[in-house]
Design a protein around this motif. Structure first.
Motif, short mmCIF file in Angstrom:
data_model
loop_
_atom_site.label_atom_id
_atom_site.label_comp_id
_atom_site.label_asym_id
_atom_site.label_seq_id
_atom_site.Cartn_x
_atom_site.Cartn_y
_atom_site.Cartn_z
N ASN C 92 7.09 -2.12 4.61
CA ASN C 92 5.68 -1.70 4.38
C ASN C 92 4.88 -1.62 5.65
N ASN C 104 8.63 2.24 3.82
CA ASN C 104 8.45 1.81 2.41
C ASN C 104 8.86 0.34 2.28
N LEU C 110 9.32 6.65 6.04
CA LEU C 110 8.71 7.52 5.01
C LEU C 110 8.69 8.98 5.48
N GLU C 276 7.63 5.36 -6.20
CA GLU C 276 7.53 4.14 -5.38
C GLU C 276 6.06 3.90 -5.03
N GLN C 289 1.64 4.93 0.88
CA GLN C 289 2.96 5.36 0.35
C GLN C 289 2.80 6.28 -0.85
#
Lengths: 362, 316, 321, 314
Positions: C92, C104, C110, C276, C289
């Motif tokens: 993250n 992610n 990402l 997600e 995200q």
């Protein structure tokens, strides 16, 4: 001195039948332009015309001659990409050429000038009863309401020759034949109590027997309601039947105008006589018909001189250079062709026109 | 001289739809077409004239009756060879030049489409030559072959339609209202072209139209059709001057001549179907004068005969 | 004013009053209008500034999506990146210089996942569109052209049209174990019908036009009538369907992923990415995200939709004014 | 008119029968391990076979069909297997249908009212601001997948308007958000088609005669154009119902509304065949009913259809 002054100046010699009437509509040097695929083309090129009260004027011309555009510009029904570029349309106190907003056009649409269109199959709203569509005009222009309006509709339907108007009132267009639908369209136009009735090829889409009935009907309504009728058509037979005066249009201009006897028996513009000569009705069996060469010009070509020059085997050099003015042949007969100029060589008309001429002299 | 019978139509009936909403478009029609003549078939819209043309072209199936082409029956089931024969020998010209050409194909393909189907050419250059010859014979320039239909005017497109049929070297051409969609000044060009082709190539025309004056000029013999039935048939001038059937007379009186004097006081005879009493006695197809046929009951036939006795033919 | 005075005033020399020789081709030429269908279509299309801009966006996007992996220092979409120092997964990580779109929850980059996801979705959309067009033309043309066939297929259509497509889609993906091929197959099965009906309705209108009648009179076999006379008229419809197939496919894929029938997690797809993102959307800091996939999806779908419709309008002859 | 409707109803039943049969067979293709849920590995081969035998899954297809239809007529839709074992399907559905019915009907109603109004005003002010804004909205809704912007609706509207995230039957405030999401989507469809049909009517010849009659643009727009645009619009109704069905699947599970939409998703995942079977039957019936409604409405608006006794052009 441009062409219309010449016409106005000679009005005092008009034959009595026209003289009594006053011109209720005078169009001078009207120019209507369209933009099509990025280019602006002129559909009407400085056409001038005077319409006299109570007369029946026929405008004859082929596709691309601009005859429909000419009358649509009188009612502000030009397509979105068309506009009146210059010239004046004097009707009573209004100059229709200056009309822009819908408010102006509503002053004359229906009340003053009404219109009948070519294709009866698509001119009526398919989902509304006949009665309602005629009633709209009655309520709008005759100020009647309720029972009175309905009765007025019955009368008009009867006047245009529709049987059992009470039953027909609630029927829909798809239950009517082509001829009957055209009668309804005429009923709507007459219900507006107009001064001028414009008929844009009203009989072209109909069969010949029904055509004759509709022509008769328009004639009756003209005398009954004192209408002035403009009849647009490409069928010279129909013109001979209905018209007092005839204006011949070619490539956006009125090339010849005169009483119907003058136009048919003494055509002066090469296009008019060629058009008459090429009619099968006048053809002699076994011999080829007199055919005008080439094709009608489309609007893309910028026209220099006389638009018909390209298709006229006996065109003069000047026809390709300078545009011919109106030449006066008689008080009511004018033609835009250099052949009328006394310097031009004498050109004899096609043989068939002579034949028609002799037969009429008898 | 004994005329060769090219096409023979016997009691032809064509109907659409079934049972409840069955509509009879053509109801027991009889006529012959001789080689080298232009046979006019004139009637109002919905009279079935186009259906007859399409029945001969095998586009519409026939209900009953027979169509003979050079003695062979060509309606209903026929073998492949005869079908090929019919496609090659009978061709059609259509009414609307704007709708009868494939906008997305070049003139070269349009004109030679028939050749591709019948393999009537040796090789590519032979095909090209045939296309050019056909274009020239209808007064169009060979270089037009590489253009698309939308680049031409109505009259030129109609000539391309005619070139398309000529390339097949047909014997009979069915012209379904070939000029009614054209401008007046162009009509004469196409009429003259059709007449020239008839004399140079020995073609035979079935000329279908609703415009009586054109039919009078171009046809050798004329049949008048009303609601699926031919009511009268005769040599052109005989029909136009000595018409007997009330419907034909009604049609003739409706023609408007470009002559103001006669036009202004022309009386128009309205045809009223109820004047016949066919429920009492069915009409028969009878010859009232040599080559002049009419659909009438015996009683009417006598009446027409008396009216005809005084008349003689004056060639206009 | 008499004749004589008039023409003196206009000083025209008399020689002009002699006959000019007649020129046949000039008289034919004046009827010539240089209208051409495709030229006008392109002209009208390029007059629509928005559509042109979006066309450029699509072209750039497509080019970039497929050359992205070849660009220098691009990361692998499925590789889990660890911090070389702590050897911990970059979980993250908010967008920074190294991970342009951040990472992610299991440390995958990402940025590369989105572009590989876009590739997958575009391929799915394109394949579905292709299938739709091929089946649509073949069955649609036969359905529209042959009257005897018309009765039968119309009945089949009535039945098939009444099964809510979403349910069929769910059933199929469920039965056939999720995967790219399953998705393409399921979406094609449910979408070919509307295209086929569109083609059939068009052909029914064209079938009775006189030029097709003429071809039949010339004995042209049905095969050639369909390819030469009918298909060229369908081009604008085909282009529109192909353009709309991609946004539809992406939308369905996102929906299927949501109910757990989308692509397996190891295949990066826009549906997976949005899903997600959805799971973490409640926490403010991780919302990126969801944003990045959502923005890319919106860009692609709007671009294709608008461009497709603009092209269809441009291809309509009525607008060639 | 009545004959036309009866004929259409009869055809709808035939279609419904065909649809149910097809889905029934489609269900039989489901992988069998799903029938056992998590107890799959506990049982061995024979036991599993016995259970499947008990459920009648081993009978030949036509027997199963007959058995199914016999039950259907008696109103017995079988019992749930994995969702809530042994509970008759009809009982489960009875509790859930009202929620979906409420969500579906109210959202379509809102969509029709606002959608038609928006479409009409867009057609009236063609190519002006209102038209531009409306078109942007329609393009956005129809292009971007609904699954994406539903998330943002849920995300932002809950925080801005302080609305509860999930649906709670006794908390009225929680009704607003799902209803809004559903209506926003189907509203765009109605607006787009209404505008397109009105613009088509505006190009027709009879409008020229109406103008020549001296009618004002407003009168033409309402008395002629709008009235005639309703005929094709009636055909959009069934499509919008289908649209709402697929929309409800997503929204009901997103906002966890206990309707049949979320139930269908779950029962498919749980591979509860009888439950899925019943739900598909309901949805197919709704869409067929929608088509029928479309035809009836069209016949009502268009007099020409009333006179064609042999039925519409379906």
């Amino acid at each position: 001195m441009n062409s219309d002054e010449m016409i106005k100046q000679d009005e005092k010699h008009l034959p009595d039948q026209i003289k009594k009437a006053m011109p209720i509509l005078t169009i001078e040097n009207l120019v209507v332009k369209f933009n099509l695929r990025g280019r602006s083309l002129s559909a009407i090129r400085e056409a001038s015309l005077s319409l006299y009260k109570g007369e029946s004027l026929a405008i004859v011309g082929e596709s691309g001659s601009g005859k429909s555009v000419f009358t649509k510009s009188l009612m502000g029904l030009l397509d979105a990409n068309g506009w009146v570029d210059s010239g004046t349309i004097q009707y009573k106190t209004y100059d229709l050429a200056q009309f822009k907003k819908e408010k102006d056009w509503l002053k004359i649409r229906g009340k003053e000038i009404a219109m009948v269109f070519q294709d009866p199959m698509t001119s009526l709203n398919p989902l509304k009863t006949i009665g309602k569509q005629v009633r709209e005009a009655v309520v709008k222009h005759q100020g009647l309401k309720g029972r009175e309006a309905t009765n007025a509709v019955y009368d008009i339907l009867e006047n245009v020759g529709i049987d059992a108007p009470r039953k027909r009132y609630n029927q829909y267009p798809f239950e009517f034949s082509g001829g009957m639908r055209q009668r309804v369209v005429i009923a709507i136009a007459v219900a507006c109590k107009p001064e001028i009735l414009i008929c844009d090829e009203p009989t072209t889409a109909l069969d010949v027997t029904i055509q004759a009935q509709i022509m008769e009907l328009i004639g009756e309504l003209q005398s009954k309601y004192g209408l002035t009728v403009i009849y647009i058509t490409h069928d010279l037979g129909v013109v001979a039947h209905v018209a007092d005066r005839v204006a011949v249009m070619y490539a956006g201009d009125i090339v010849e105008i005169g009483l119907s006897e003058e136009i048919f028996y003494d055509p002066r513009h090469p296009y008019t006589s060629a058009l008459l000569a090429s009619l099968p009705q006048l053809g002699i069996k076994g011999e080829p018909l007199y055919a005008i060469k080439g094709t009608p010009p489309n609007l893309f070509k910028k026209v220099e001189g006389d638009a018909f020059a390209f298709r006229n085997e006996k065109a003069l050099k000047i026809d390709f250079v300078k545009r011919p003015p109106y030449f006066k042949i008689s008080e009511t007969h004018y033609a835009k062709t250099w052949l009328m100029d006394e310097r031009a060589p004498k050109v004899d008309k096609p043989k068939i026109i002579e034949l028609l001429n002799e037969r009429s002299a008898k | 001289m004994k005329r060769e019978k090219l096409l023979e139509v016997k009691d032809l009936t064509v109907a659409f739809g079934k049972r409840k909403n069955r509509f009879v478009a053509v109801d027991g029609v009889n006529f012959n077409i001789y080689k080298g003549e232009t046979f006019g078939l004139v009637g109002e819209s919905g009279s079935g004239k186009t259906t007859i043309g399409r029945a001969i072209m095998r586009i519409n199936e026939t209900d009953s009756g027979d169509i003979y082409f050079k003695g062979q029956k060509i309606n209903g089931k026929i073998d492949k060879k005869l079908d090929r024969e019919v496609i090659k020998n009978i061709q059609m010209i259509f009414q609307d030049p704007m709708a009868s050409l494939n906008e997305r194909a070049k003139v070269d393909y349009i004109v030679s489409e028939g050749l591709y189907n019948t393999k009537l050419y040796d090789d590519e250059s032979d095909r090209k030559r045939k296309v050019e010859k056909a274009l020239l014979s209808v007064g169009l320039l060979p270089e037009f072959a590489s253009r698309f239909p939308h680049e031409f005017s109505g009259g030129q497109r109609q000539r391309i339609g005619i070139a398309r049929t000529l390339v097949m070297k047909p014997e009979l051409i069915i012209a379904d209202e070939p000029i009614s969609a054209l401008d007046v000044s162009i009509r004469a060009q196409v009429i003259n072209l059709m007449n020239d082709l008839k004399s140079t190539l020995g073609l035979t025309y079935l000329f279908i139209a609703h415009d009586l004056s054109v039919v009078r000029f171009i046809s050798d013999r004329v049949a008048v059709i009303h609601k699926g039935q031919i009511v009268e048939l005769a040599e052109t001038e005989e029909l136009y001057q000595n018409a007997v059937h009330p419907y034909t007379k009604g049609l003739l009186s409706a023609i408007s001549m470009p002559d103001p004097k006669t036009e202004k006081n022309r009386q128009f005879e309205k045809y009223d179907k109820s004047m016949h009493h066919y429920e009492v006695e069915a009409p028969k197809w009878m010859e009232i004068r040599p080559e002049h046929w009419v659909l009438a009951s015996d009683e009417e036939f006598e009446r027409y005969k008396k009216a005809l006795d005084g008349k003689v033919l004056n060639n206009r | 004013m008499t004749q004589r005075m008039k023409h003196i005033a206009e000083d025209i020399d008399d020689t002009l009053f002699t006959f000019a020789e007649y020129n046949q081709s000039a008289s034919e030429e004046i009827g010539y209008s240089n209208y051409s269908y495709w030229q006008s279509t392109i002209q009208v299309f390029f007059k629509n500034k928005v559509a042109v801009f979006l066309l450029m966006v699509i072209v750039l996007l497509l080019a970039f999506t497929f050359i992205q992996p070849l660009l220098p220092n691009q990361k692998l979409p499925t590789k889990i990146y660890n911090d070389p120092v702590t050897n911990m997964q970059y979980r993250n990580v908010a967008p920074n210089s190294e991970f342009w779109f951040g990472t992610n929850s299991i440390g995958q980059d990402l940025w590369s996942r989105i572009w590989s996801g876009t590739r997958t979705s575009l391929i799915i959309g394109f394949m579905v569109g292709l299938f739709e067009v091929i089946v649509g033309i073949v069955i649609g043309a036969m359905w529209g052209y042959m009257r005897k066939l018309d009765r039968v297929i119309t009945e089949i259509y009535n039945v098939w049209n009444n099964i809510p497509t979403t349910i069929v889609l769910i059933l199929l993906t469920y039965i056939m174990r999720p995967g790219i091929f399953t998705l393409i197959f399921a979406m094609s099965i449910t979408s070919w019908l509307s295209m086929t009906l569109l083609v059939r309705n068009l052909i029914v209108i064209l079938r009775d036009r006189e030029y097709n009648l003429a071809s039949r009179c010339l004995g042209t076999p049905i095969r050639r009538i369909i390819t030469k006379n009918l298909v060229p008229y369908l081009v604008s419809v085909i282009m529109l369907r192909m353009a709309l197939a991609i946004p539809t496919a992406i939308g369905l894929e996102v929906f299927l992923t949501y109910i757990g029938l989308g692509l397996p997690v190891d295949i990066p797809s826009l549906g997976n990415l949005v899903n997600e993102g959805r799971l973490l959307m409640m926490s403010e800091s991780l919302r990126y995200q969801l944003f990045f996939p959502a923005i890319v999806i919106s860009l692609i779908t709007i671009a294709f939709y608008v461009m497709g419709n603009a092209f269809a309008d441009a291809a309509d002859p009525r607008n060639h004014v | 008119m009545l004959k036309y409707i009866l004929k259409r109803i009869f055809r709808s039943f035939i279609t419904l029968f065909a649809v149910t049969t097809i889905v029934f067979m489609l269900m039989r293709l489901m992988p069998e391990e799903g029938y056992f849920g998590d107890s799959y590995d506990k049982l061995d081969e024979i036991q599993r076979e016995a259970i499947l035998e008990g459920m009648g899954l081993r009978d030949p297809m036509h027997i199963q069909l007959i058995h199914f239809y016999k039950g259907l007529i008696k109103g017995d839709l079988g019992t749930s297997i994995t969702y809530r074992p042994k509970v008759p399907v009809t009982e489960i559905l009875a509790k859930k249908i009202p929620y979906s019915l409420w969500l579906g009907l109210s959202s379509i109603l809102i969509a029709i009212i606002f959608g038609l109004w928006m479409g009409i005003s867009m057609a009236q002010h063609k190519d002006r601001l209102m038209d531009g804004v409306g078109t942007f909205y329609i393009v956005f809704i129809r292009a971007v997948p609904s699954a994406v912007y539903y998330l943002f609706l849920q995300l932002y509207l809950t925080s801005w308007l302080k609305l509860p995230i999930l649906f709670d039957v006794d908390e009225k405030a929680s009704f607003f958000l799902p209803l809004l999401s559903m209506s926003l989507v189907s509203l765009a469809g109605y607006a787009m088609w209404m505008r397109r049909y009105m613009v088509d009517e505006l190009n027709k010849d009879y409008i020229r005669l109406a103008k020549a009659k001296g009618l004002r643009q407003k009168e033409i727009m309402f008395k002629h154009v709008m009235r005639n645009a309703f005929v094709p619009m009636a055909q959009y109704l069934p499509t919008s119902i289908l649209f709402a069905i697929s929309g409800s699947l997503y929204i009901e599970s997103l906002y966890s509304i206990p309707g049949i939409g979320s139930l269908l998703v779950e029962s498919i995942q749980r591979q509860d065949n009888p439950l899925v079977q019943a739900l598909v039957l309901i949805y197919a019936a709704i869409s067929i009913f929608g088509l029928l409604m479309g035809d009836v409405l069209m016949a009502f608006f268009d007099p020409r259809i009333k006179f064609e006794t042999q039925g519409g052009g379906r």
